[in-house]
Write an enzyme that holds these catalytic residues in place. Structure first.
Site, PDB file in Angstrom:
ATOM      1  N   GLY B 263       0.808  -1.392  -0.028  1.00  0.00           N
ATOM      2  CA  GLY B 263       0.025   0.053   0.054  1.00  0.00           C
ATOM      3  C   GLY B 263       0.855   1.182   0.012  1.00  0.00           C
ATOM      4  N   GLU B 288      -0.432  -1.684  -6.679  1.00  0.00           N
ATOM      5  CA  GLU B 288      -1.130  -0.239  -7.166  1.00  0.00           C
ATOM      6  C   GLU B 288      -0.319   0.799  -7.335  1.00  0.00           C
ATOM      7  OE1 GLU B 288      -4.492  -0.084  -4.376  1.00  0.00           O
ATOM      8  OE2 GLU B 288      -3.214   0.835  -2.689  1.00  0.00           O
ATOM      9  N   LYS B 402       1.149   8.546  19.089  1.00  0.00           N
ATOM     10  CA  LYS B 402       1.216   9.921  20.032  1.00  0.00           C
ATOM     11  C   LYS B 402       1.886   9.716  21.539  1.00  0.00           C
ATOM     12  CE  LYS B 402      -2.176  12.074  17.581  1.00  0.00           C
ATOM     13  NZ  LYS B 402      -1.945  13.402  16.794  1.00  0.00           N
TER      14      LYS B 402
END
Lengths: 500, 500
Positions: B263, B288, B402
């Site tokens: 991806g 892709e 985070k």
């Protein structure tokens, strides 16, 4: 004796009782059994394995096509014979064992099990048990009322046990079309371009030396347990038919529609039944299972051809099918479930997929399997194979259950089997929501106003409005998203007592 | 002038400015624009449309391949030009408009948009805007650094605007392989049997009469915004490589593996980058998008061939690619995204799919798109095309975000993009969980112990143990299932203060 059923004389010496054949099994083995939605399952070995387990512990991994009939799944589960089970089941006793954690259930897309066995992602099949009409002179197996994963099991198993079922008429021979994709990376295209095409052989090829036992049975398949249509399923059928008429009128398909798939069970069967009164002609089915409705449509002349992996009928319809087999056999094809459900073929043909939801949410996500988000009902079956790769994905459900105490339309589904990406149309007895090309915020009002039980609409509207205050592509009030399910669990009623 | 770029002299009279071409648009139109992961997007028309919208209101449905570069998505969104957007985006300003409900975003599997346009499920394309290297004498369009949905847009649009980008070298011609499936029900098999096969033409065929405007540009694609590998992505890469080595050792694939998909984004790029030091040879990609890592693997000799729909590179790597194009062009193929991501081809070839999760839960369900269950990040992209239909579906994520305040492993994902059925392997920097053949109750301990940040493991174990008391195939404590997300929302920290 049995010359018409066992056409290779040397195989007569493999004849034995189910009890004798059961001695071939050892605890820890992976067993592949024929059977798909109660059709074509092995009848004798499950009982013999239960019997044997009374003498010594026997814990197996059981792989099938789909659900078994004759209470086999339940009897084996209760005897402790089934330690692991895939890819589908629908037995009440086995379901209890799964939900209590005694049986490990691997719930799979029905097209994928054969692929995973072939690639070695799953443990190989030690013994295959396959019901047959007959064994041909070259060892080929003629399946009965389903193909399921039998061809893959036979291809891969070290030993094969064939159950010759004398109650399965010889005339079933020729109904089947056996084709399996080659192993990767040397795989060609699956040459199927129409639902009625035959691309394989009529028997499952098998080196006769791998036949370890032949057992004779004569018990029939369990009849379908689908319920007859009722006012609500009739309404669902009318909505689906009106929608499809609109598609034809808009020029998006011809009056023969696109090939139809319908999931197992009462509602899908009822919707197809409703097509008998529809204006469509020359319909085709490319499905995983044929129920009574498929035969009704063949009889009414609206269905030209029906392809599936299994035929699951009521007792009366089963008798008719067998009696008039010569008439039906030209228009019915049974295939391995890897092919009936194959993404390549499903996408190419452009299937109209019709499957049943347990519940769906205001954004179009569907739960097909988990009651209350945790407890397995049956399994995802082939719904994902068709909903993802087909041309149109329709999910149907009654809007409420348990006398209105459960809404099938909820703020957030408690378990997701099909995401909003794979859901084009939702239907209940109240109406139909066409979700194509809509964003989640546009889907919600449509689903609430068209599909929800009117008694639940105010609460759904209130939830959506409150969620909109929080913003997002898919707005939610997270701390309340699953509160309908916990309320039902705690009070036996999903209906809000005060506000949401 | 431009004879090498506009090779049909009569078309010279279609030359105009972007401002002139922008006058062809009317509010309410559906516009198909080239562009896929910042590559090959139209450069001039987006700006011209923004400019025109200052004079008169212009609200369009914008369909692309995937995300656009050059801030086009954000500029058009901020100008109010984009009323509806599909099938993917990754722009901060557009994202804000989507999450505030000002832009309706239809998040789609990237293989499906072309299919839905073809079948009429989506509104047809009024105007296509396609970036090109050149127009051939017969009107054929030579795409630039992506194909995306351009061939479908051109096939369907009433009018086509071609942006000739002078900064795109003529040597790109020949890189592309344009093939589109026929309309149903008369569709054949896609004849692709290997990742390196060419099955179409090098240009997008187009009747020159439908060319409404030709606009000259010379702005380059935006460079990739993937971050460089770090210690955590290196660790993830090591786990993936060790797993694949195990697959080879177990005989489930050869040292050339199966074709790889990865991806878009930092982590997938980093994992592929890690393959440079791996023992694999003669690798192929059927993906892709190609990122820097693909070129590194081509350079290292480990990657034999790379097929995709787009090439998205850093500035330095882009320069190298263009400079050494003659060397790369034999080993790189760009296809329509319908083909690069097609279920038929993905299943046949047996892709190893490597995609990034935002979060996953203890049973293996994956959220790829929705922050906190509600707010869209980018979109599902092609992850579902590959994860569902490929041979192996691997999802990667850093275990925490985070500064440890968010765990990527949660009791229940707040949004489901990929169900446990479609997730074979999960990987974080801490380890890899191989989920193949496991039931949900078996998946949970593995995912917790292998993948979760150690700081979150006690709370995940406690949740799972409490859930087991409630029973089920997929045990949950429903009223707490999303409490980690609400806690983060309310306190800025997912870490439990007391017990779960």
């Amino acid at each position: 004796m049995y010359q018409d059923r066992i056409r290779r004389p040397a195989l007569m010496e493999k004849l034995m009782t189910a009890q004798q054949a059961a001695r071939l099994f050892k605890s820890g083995m992976t067993v592949g059994m024929s059977g798909f939605t109660r059709a074509g399952d092995a009848k004798a070995l499950p009982l013999a394995l239960v019997e044997r387990s009374r003498q010594e512990a026997l814990q197996l991994t059981l792989v099938t096509g789909a659900s078994l009939g004759n209470d086999s799944d339940g009897l084996m589960a209760n005897a402790g014979v089934v330690a692991r089970r895939m890819p589908f089941q629908s037995d009440a006793a086995l379901r209890r064992k799964i939900n209590s954690g005694e049986v490990m259930f691997i719930d799979q897309h029905l097209s994928e099990t054969a692929e995973q066995l072939r690639s070695g992602d799953l443990h190989g099949i030690d013994i295959a048990v396959v019901e047959a009409v007959a064994i041909t002179p070259d060892g080929g197996i003629v399946p009965t009322m389903s193909v399921g994963n039998s061809a893959s099991f036979v291809q891969q198993a070290r030993q094969v046990i064939v159950e010759i079922n004398l109650s399965a008429p010889l005339a079933l021979e020729g109904l089947h079309d056996i084709y399996l994709p080659a192993s990767r990376p040397h795989r060609g295209a699956i040459p199927m371009l129409t639902p009625w095409q035959r691309i394989g052989s009529t028997t499952i090829p098998l080196d006769p030396d791998r036949i370890a036992a032949i057992v004779i049975t004569d018990s029939p398949d369990s009849p379908s347990n689908a319920l007859p249509p009722d006012a609500e399923t009739d309404a669902i059928a009318r909505h689906v038919i009106a929608f499809l008429e609109g598609e034809v009128k808009a020029g998006r398909m011809g009056p023969e529609l696109l090939p139809l798939q319908a999931g197992i069970g009462t509602i899908a069967n009822a919707v197809l039944h409703g097509l008998v009164d529809s204006p469509f002609r020359d319909l085709t089915m490319y499905s995983e299972v044929l129920q009574d409705s498929a035969l009704e449509l063949l009889d009414s002349g609206q269905l030209a051809i029906a392809s599936a992996s299994s035929i699951t009928l009521s007792a009366a319809m089963h008798d008719k099918f067998i009696r008039e087999l010569e008439r039906y056999r030209k228009r019915v094809i049974l295939r391995p479930q890897e092919i009936s459900n194959h993404p390549e073929v499903v996408r190419r043909l452009g299937i109209i997929a019709l499957n049943t939801a347990l519940e769906f949410d205001i954004y179009g996500n569907v739960n097909s399997t988990h009651v209350g988000g945790t407890h397995m009902m049956n399994g995802i079956g082939g719904s994902g194979d068709f909903a993802r790769n087909g041309a149109l994905s329709i999910f149907v459900s009654k809007a409420a259950a348990k006398g209105g105490k459960i809404s099938s339309v909820v703020p957030m589904v408690s378990h997701v089997d099909h995401t909003e990406h794979d859901v084009d149309v939702l239907v209940t007895e109240w109406g139909l929501a066409d979700l194509r090309g809509l964003a989640p915020r546009e889907r919600a009002p449509l689903i609430i106003e068209k599909c929800a039980d009117p008694a639940y609409r105010p609460a759904l509207r209130a939830y959506f409005e409150q969620a909109l205050q929080r913003g997002g592509q898919t707005p939610h009030v997270l701390e309340q998203a699953l509160s309908w399910h916990t309320r039902y669990r705690d009070t036996g009623d999903m209906r809000p007592t005060t506000s949401i």
